[in-house]
Design a protein around this motif. Structure first.
Motif, short mmCIF file in Angstrom:
data_model
loop_
_atom_site.label_atom_id
_atom_site.label_comp_id
_atom_site.label_asym_id
_atom_site.label_seq_id
_atom_site.Cartn_x
_atom_site.Cartn_y
_atom_site.Cartn_z
N GLY A 62 0.81 -1.21 0.00
CA GLY A 62 0.00 0.00 0.00
C GLY A 62 0.85 1.26 0.00
O GLY A 62 0.60 2.19 -0.77
N TYR A 63 1.86 1.28 0.86
CA TYR A 63 2.75 2.44 0.90
C TYR A 63 3.52 2.59 -0.40
O TYR A 63 3.74 3.70 -0.89
CB TYR A 63 3.72 2.32 2.08
N GLN A 64 3.95 1.47 -0.98
CA GLN A 64 4.67 1.54 -2.25
C GLN A 64 3.78 2.06 -3.37
O GLN A 64 4.25 2.78 -4.26
CB GLN A 64 5.23 0.16 -2.61
N ALA A 65 2.51 1.70 -3.33
CA ALA A 65 1.57 2.20 -4.34
C ALA A 65 1.41 3.72 -4.22
O ALA A 65 1.31 4.42 -5.22
CB ALA A 65 0.22 1.51 -4.18
N ILE A 66 1.40 4.23 -3.00
CA ILE A 66 1.31 5.67 -2.79
C ILE A 66 2.56 6.37 -3.32
O ILE A 66 2.48 7.40 -3.99
CB ILE A 66 1.11 5.99 -1.30
N ALA A 67 3.72 5.78 -3.03
CA ALA A 67 4.99 6.39 -3.45
C ALA A 67 5.25 6.17 -4.94
O ALA A 67 5.99 6.94 -5.56
CB ALA A 67 6.14 5.81 -2.64
N GLY A 68 4.67 5.12 -5.52
CA GLY A 68 4.92 4.82 -6.92
C GLY A 68 6.29 4.23 -7.16
O GLY A 68 6.85 4.35 -8.25
N ASP A 69 6.85 3.58 -6.13
CA ASP A 69 8.19 2.99 -6.25
C ASP A 69 8.26 1.75 -5.38
O ASP A 69 8.11 1.83 -4.16
CB ASP A 69 9.26 3.99 -5.82
N SER A 70 8.49 0.60 -6.00
CA SER A 70 8.52 -0.66 -5.26
C SER A 70 9.86 -0.89 -4.56
O SER A 70 10.02 -1.89 -3.85
CB SER A 70 8.24 -1.83 -6.21
N GLN A 71 10.82 0.01 -4.77
CA GLN A 71 12.13 -0.16 -4.14
C GLN A 71 12.18 0.42 -2.72
O GLN A 71 13.12 0.15 -1.97
CB GLN A 71 13.21 0.53 -4.99
N LEU A 72 11.17 1.20 -2.36
CA LEU A 72 11.16 1.83 -1.04
C LEU A 72 10.45 0.94 -0.04
O LEU A 72 9.53 0.20 -0.37
CB LEU A 72 10.45 3.19 -1.10
N GLY A 73 10.89 1.02 1.22
CA GLY A 73 10.27 0.25 2.28
C GLY A 73 9.11 1.00 2.91
O GLY A 73 9.00 2.22 2.81
N ALA A 74 8.23 0.25 3.58
CA ALA A 74 7.05 0.86 4.19
C ALA A 74 7.43 1.88 5.26
O ALA A 74 6.82 2.95 5.37
CB ALA A 74 6.16 -0.23 4.79
N ASP A 75 8.45 1.57 6.07
CA ASP A 75 8.86 2.50 7.12
C ASP A 75 9.39 3.80 6.54
O ASP A 75 9.14 4.88 7.08
CB ASP A 75 9.93 1.85 8.00
N GLU A 76 10.14 3.70 5.45
CA GLU A 76 10.67 4.90 4.80
C GLU A 76 9.53 5.79 4.30
O GLU A 76 9.53 7.01 4.53
CB GLU A 76 11.57 4.50 3.62
#
Length: 209
Positions: A62-76
């Motif tokens: 869910g967080y990656q979908a918001i950021a638009g980047d699958s390389q980032l972690g949820a905590d970040e």
């Protein structure tokens, strides 16, 4: 029947339809995507706030979908969303990700430089070097045009050479510009963290090497 005229007319119609679709995608479609992004973000963040048993996989996706980047972690991403300008922070983090990471000090999170880039010099030489390379390559790409001006040659006669020089040097100039921009955006992100709205403390979070 004049088939040549018919073909030209069909070409004009096709071009007009294509242009209309492009304009719709750029102006109308963009607004639609923004509404969809808002709806998804609101629904997901509401679920995170109310459902404490949300599966870690769903939380991360869910967080990656918001950021638009699958390389980032949820905590970040969760931390970046707590900053005063979360959209800008997300863009800066995506660009500057090679240089920064999420750090934890006594449970308090912040974005900091990776060990290799903690000194000002380690970042400055990369930023200015790649910036200089960009301007040099960009200037060289225009060399055929400058040569034509000096020699009194009509610009159209060197148009082919200009296309070749841009085709060869243009991508490298772009990559150099992006390399310099990544360092700059990483520095801006680290510098402006004192404006965040609230601190997020994640129990059990540990920094990974």
């Amino acid at each position: 029947m004049d088939f040549d005229l018919l073909i030209k007319g069909a070409g004009i119609v096709i071009a007009a339809v294509g242009a209309a679709k492009l304009l719709y995608d750029v102006f109308i479609g963009k607004r639609g995507r923004m509404r969809e992004e808002y709806s998804f973000a609101k629904q997901f963040l509401d679920e995170v706030a109310t459902n404490k048993q949300l599966h870690p996989y769903l939380r991360e996706k869910g967080y990656q979908a918001i950021a638009g980047d699958s390389q980032l972690g949820a905590d970040e991403i969760e931390y970046l969303l707590s900053l005063k300008s979360p959209q800008r922070a997300l863009r800066d983090f995506v660009l500057g990700h090679p240089y920064v990471e999420l750090l934890s000090t006594a449970g308090d999170l912040k974005i900091g430089f990776k060990r290799k880039y903690t000194t000002v010099w380690s970042r400055a030489w990369r930023k200015y070097f790649f910036g200089a390379v960009y301007f040099v390559l960009f200037g060289l790409a225009f060399f055929p045009l400058l040569f034509a001006q000096v020699r009194g040659i009509a610009p159209m006669k060197v148009f082919g050479s200009l296309l070749v020089s841009f085709g060869v040097l243009g991508p490298y100039a772009y990559f150099s510009l992006m390399a310099s921009t990544r360092v700059y955006r990483a520095e801006q992100l680290v510098k402006n963290q004192d404006k965040h709205v609230q601190r997020i403390v994640l129990s059990g979070w540990k920094r990974t090497a």
